[in-house]
Write an enzyme that holds these catalytic residues in place. Sequence first.
Site: not given
Length: 556
Positions: A256, A328-329, A98, A199
């Site tokens: 993202e 994961h979000d 990430d 991210d």
Amino acid sequence: MERKWWQDKVAYQIYPKSFYDTNGDGIGDLPGIIEKLDYLKDLGVDIIWLSPCYRSPLADQGYDISDYYDIDPRFGTMEDMDRLIAEAKKRGMYILMDLVVNHCSDEHEWFKKACQDPDGKYGNFFYLRDKKEDELPTNWRSYFGGPVWEDLPGTNKQYLHVFHKKQPDLNWENPELREEVYKNINWWLDKGLGGFRIDAIINIKKALPMHNYEPDREDGLCYIGKMLEEATGIGEFLGEMRDRTFKPHDAFSVGEVFNAKDEELPDFIGDNGYFSSMFDFNETIFGGSEKGWYDCKEITPDDYKRCCFETQAKMGNFGFVSNIIENHDEPRGVSHYIPEGDCCNTSKKMLAALNFMLRGLPFIYQGQELGMENVPFKSIDEVDDISTLDEYKVALDAGLAPDAALKAVARRSRDNARTPMQWSDGKNAGFTTGTPWLRVNPNYTAINVEKEAQDPDSVLNFYKKLIALRKDPEYKETVVYGALEPFMEERHNLMAYYRKWDKTLLVVGNYQWDEQEIELPGACKKVLINNYPDVVIDGNKIKLHGYQVLVLELAA
């Protein structure tokens, strides 16, 4: 479209803290990932994205990085990371990390030095403003609630944080800061990483000079997205990062990106895009409300279909989007996209196939291949996620009773995806011999790797069939590169589309329990995927069972 090494791959996201614990401390670790590489290889995974495992205070589960060049001791050592990269390479797999460079941790050396000398070199690594009595520099609301401004310790200044107050934003306008970021990216790529998931990257460009916007809640603050809509020129930063880091290494990068403008999409993921790919969040953000989670609209099967097809139409054939059901979000996709009360193995398989057969790169989130579901919350005290806790408070402030507020946020809580991976029906789902950092979903006795591996009709084995079809030399060109054309788009609770290249495939999903009959546009040559033991075909007519999904090869 130029062909790249990663386009025919299958990707898998690991949340290291919840994947597999080898030392009994209740937290997943890098040796645990190494131990499970053969499981992922057997599933058919090529690319593994690790959520952050850098050194961090874990204020936001590792997305607050205090040292970009070190592994957090909770997860292991740099030697473990080197071994993971090497072991993955032996199996023909690639590791992604990430890349979190909109912000760092307030415990990072840069921020500590900024506190010591706010007017010096490191003060300019952040957005600092002079503190005024009873007045904030701007009225922006952070993603986690409250103002984006916090006092800089020991000074008369305030710093900007669009996420948690322990995540100060980095000042990308400063070339010195950008050089440090590129140096770190190249250091990791030289180590042998296959690339990065990037991210929250849209946030690196602020609308300058900073100013207030119309408040949208009684707190007098406005959603941070208002500022982002006004910000221009991010392409200069992203193009520079691509040219200085990803491009020379032929690395894979996936962004993202929540709010790129349609006309900018080729700049983001075209042949010379800033990134190799970007995630499709069209379904994810559907039904969102500026008021908070409690006011969100639930997504219907027809909404889901429309969202998927909108993205596919925007992408055309200039680039590759990355398709997700969950991450994961987000809550677990089967609990979010399947109507309440309809979630079962049959409907889970339908959702899997409808998503997996879309044009683009499929990403599987850990446990998705098992059909893992949302966790039942009895009390807000069981919640760990800072975002959920803030949204619970927002719901209470809006007048919801505690039970109603809990129900509203539980459906969307990030904790749903962060419960430990369910490996077996043994203690703690086989995740740890200690006490897990987050409680295990109580349904682990029915949904786990060990049980599903032995059941030919399991969700896990259905995912293996989908992956095998993507990699089958006879169908690979069509599944990977073929055009996507909607079929019977207006039919209620039916999601169907062609994949066309050297072959014509038809993907059909009956998104309800009531049977539906459809007429095929041509003769069915072969049934490639089916989540039922039978297919009811009469000539060119097919009667679809409830939540039946089919991938058919049509005669030329």
